[in-house]
Each structure stands twice: as structure tokens, then as C-alpha cells.
Scaffold this active site. Structure first.
Site, PDB file in Angstrom:
ATOM      1  CE1 TYR A 215      -3.637   2.591   0.798  1.00  0.00           C
ATOM      2  CE2 TYR A 215      -2.137   3.347   2.510  1.00  0.00           C
ATOM      3  CZ  TYR A 215      -3.264   3.540   1.732  1.00  0.00           C
ATOM      4  OH  TYR A 215      -4.016   4.671   1.897  1.00  0.00           O
ATOM      5  CE  LYS A 219      -3.593   5.339  -1.554  1.00  0.00           C
ATOM      6  NZ  LYS A 219      -4.687   5.947  -2.337  1.00  0.00           N
TER       7      LYS A 219
END
Length: 340
Positions: A215, A219
């Protein structure tokens, strides 16, 4: 003996002669560094509380369309509601048709604007879905694209133990989904020579986040992509902005109570839409804004003091998410026992 004493005195005098300018130089550098940081801090405060953001009317008048991905819940739903309140027609894109229909009905009834819906699973990454998105948007005057769709881990997890499907879904949704949705919408903005592309990011992309490695990486990718895209599209009068956030109450964060550091979606989206074109806490980072005040102060502190010392902060970040993982595992174990 006297000669040695005089030699020693001469040596000390020579040392002082060189130490003086050197000390002064370091002092000057220190003063300059401190002055730059003070200026950066007050620039952040001005950006957050004094200077207005760009009016949404610059990107399109009332009656033009806003496309919102991940629109059926949380932050995405709030973007749709607040943009509808400002007079934009709303094109809702998310996975569950029943939720989209309910939200579309509420928006039409309350704000008297038009809506369209498209149910698609971004994790499936189907060409047909993106073709439908592009075809529907081609007939609309789309002035705003909100790239809100995203996925995190079910709980903090070591990368080596991350389920392959979860890893694949995070990259597919956060990266490919955002890129393909943007590629479907942006050509129309280029033809009309105006538009706003707003993409949701995360503090997990600012600093490496152990136990959320996939994750975090996804990002960070969006940060670099948004900065590059903003330069490409500037000549077409299209504003690209990455919106950084810390925690917000939502299904993804699994947090229900608000606090100074954790706003609800309504508070966060209000801040995001009122700070278009402002950097907030993201001082010096191209095409980026941290609009919510407490997140902004945290972001400014991270890039000012912690960023240059990532290796020292990593163990702290690792321990925090390891503790979250332990708590999540204990909760799952309790729930499993209740289910027996």
C-alpha cells in the site's frame, strides 16, 4: 622551554585565526537553515488559514460534470455530495450498483442536479469497464475528476506473508485503476482546455510504512505520477493535484471516532475542495496539497525533520504497525471463538 611555550602560543593563535571564519560560516548556515524553516512554516499557516484556494468555477461552470471514483462510501461519497451542492452534475463510479442508485437518487432529490452511474470492479481491471467509462464521459462536459478509488491491506501484514490476491488488488486498484480512469477522462479536458484532476493519496506514501509495504509503495507511486502529470497538462489549463491525508473515519481506516487528527469525511472533503492550488502542509512538493490542518502540520513536520532521517523513523513506524497487527489478530481470534 621558553621557545616551546612561544611556539605553542603561536600555534593556538593560528588555530583561532582559522576557527573564527569557520565557526562564523557554520553559524551563518545554521541561521539560513532556520530562517528557511520558519518561512516554510508560516507559508503553511498562510496556505491553510488565510489564502483562498482556486474556485471550482475556474474548471467548469455549474451544470458541468464531476466524475467520482470509489463514490459509494466514505470520502468518495462526500466528494459527490459536496460537488453536487455546488451545482455540478455527478457521474458516480463504484463497485456496487445498489449503493450507486441510492446515492444518485439522494443527490437528485436534494441538489436538483443530474447523475449518472457506472458499476465496475476496479480490481477486475476489465477493458470493457473502462471502455464504458470513456464512452459515457465522452458525451459529457467533464470538468472535474476525483480519483478516490483505493484499497489498503485488511490489516498490517509482513510483505512476505501478504496474500498474493491482496497484493495484486492493491496495485491494480490504486495504480492501474487510477491511471486508466484518468486516461479515459483527460482527453476531453484537453480538448476543452480546462479541468481538475484530484487524486487521493496517503501519508503511507510520504514515509515508508512497514507492514503496509505494498500500500505504501502504491501511494508513493501516485505522488510521482501526479507531479509528472501536472507538468504535462499545465499547458492545457488542467490542474492536477494530489491530496495527502492521514487518518479519516471510514470503512478502510476502520476508525469511527473523530479527533483532532482524525476528521470525518465531510470535514476532510470540505478542506480539500477549499484548498485547490494550495500546498497546505506539502511545502515544496509539486502538485500536492495536505489540506486538513492537523494533517498538514504533521506532514510539514515529517518532511522537515523526519524525512531526512528516514532510517531512524522506520523502527518507530514499524513498531506502531506491528502493534496494530497484534491487536487485529487478537480481535480476529476472539471473533473466531464466538463463531464456534
Amino acid at each position: 622551554m621558553a621557545d616551546k611555550f612561544h611556539d605553542a602560543v603561536d600555534s593556538l593563535a593560528n588555530l583561532d585565526m582559522w576557527a573564527g571564519p569557520t565557526t562564523q560560516a557554520f553559524a551563518l548556515i545554521g541561521i539560513l537553515w532556520f530562517s528557511v524553516k520558519i518561512f516554510s512554516f508560516w507559508r503553511m499557516i498562510t496556505s491553510l488559514f488565510i489564502l483562498p484556494g482556486i474556485s471550482l468555477s475556474k474548471f467548469g461552470k455549474k451544470g458541468t460534470w464531476a466524475v467520482v471514483t470509489g463514490a459509494s462510501d466514505g470520502i468518495g461519497k462526500e466528494y459527490a455530495l459536496q460537488l453536487a451542492a455546488k451545482g455540478f452534475n455527478i457521474f458516480l463510479v463504484s463497485r456496487t450498483q445498489s449503493k450507486l442508485d441510492s446515492l444518485a437518487s439522494d443527490i437528485q432529490e436534494k441538489y436538483k442536479v443530474q447523475t449518472k452511474t457506472l458499476a465496475m470492479d476496479f480490481a477486475a481491471n476489465k477493458d470493457a469497464d473502462f471502455a464504458s467509462l470513456k464512452k459515457t464521459a465522452a458525451d459529457l462536459d467533464v470538468s472535474i475528476l476525483i480519483n478516490n478509488v483505493g484499497l489498503s491491506h485488511n490489516m498490517p501484514v509482513p510483505f512476505a506473508e501478504t496474500p498474493e490476491q491482496e497484493m495484486r488488488d492493491i496495485i491494480t486498484i490504486n495504480c492501474m485503476g487510477t491511471l486508466r480512469a484518468t486516461q479515459a477522462i483527460v482527453p476531453g479536458m484537453i480538448r476543452r482546455k480546462r479541468g481538475l484532476v484530484l487524486t487521493m493519496a496517503s501519508m503511507g506514501g510520504v514515509l515508508p510504512t512497514p507492514f503496509l509495504a505494498t500500500y505504501s509503495g502504491s501511494k508513493a507511486f501516485l505522488q510521482q505520477w501526479s507531479s509528472a502529470l501536472s507538468s504535462e497538462l499545465a499547458s492545457s489549463n488542467i490542474h492536477v493535484q494530489l491530496v495527502q491525508s492521514y487518518l479519516v473515519t471510514s470503512a478502510m481506516s476502520k476508525i469511527r471516532r473523530t479527533s483532532a487528527l482524525v476528521p470525518n469525511p465531510k470535514q476532510f472533503v470540505r478542506a480539500a475542495l477549499s484548498h485547490i492550488g494550495r500546498s497546505g502542509g506539502a511545502q515544496g512538493i509539486a502538485a500536492t496539497c495536505t489540506p486538513y490542518w492537523s494533517h498538514a502540520i504533521m506532514h510539514w513536520a515529517l518532511i522537515t525533520f523526519v524525512g531526512p532521517m528516514n532510517k531512524y523513523f522506520l523502527p518507530v513506524n514499524r513498531k506502531m504497525h506491528a502493534d496494530i497487527r497484534k491487536a487485529a489478530l487478537r480481535k480476529a481470534e476472539r471473533e473466531a471463538k464466538k463463531g464456534k
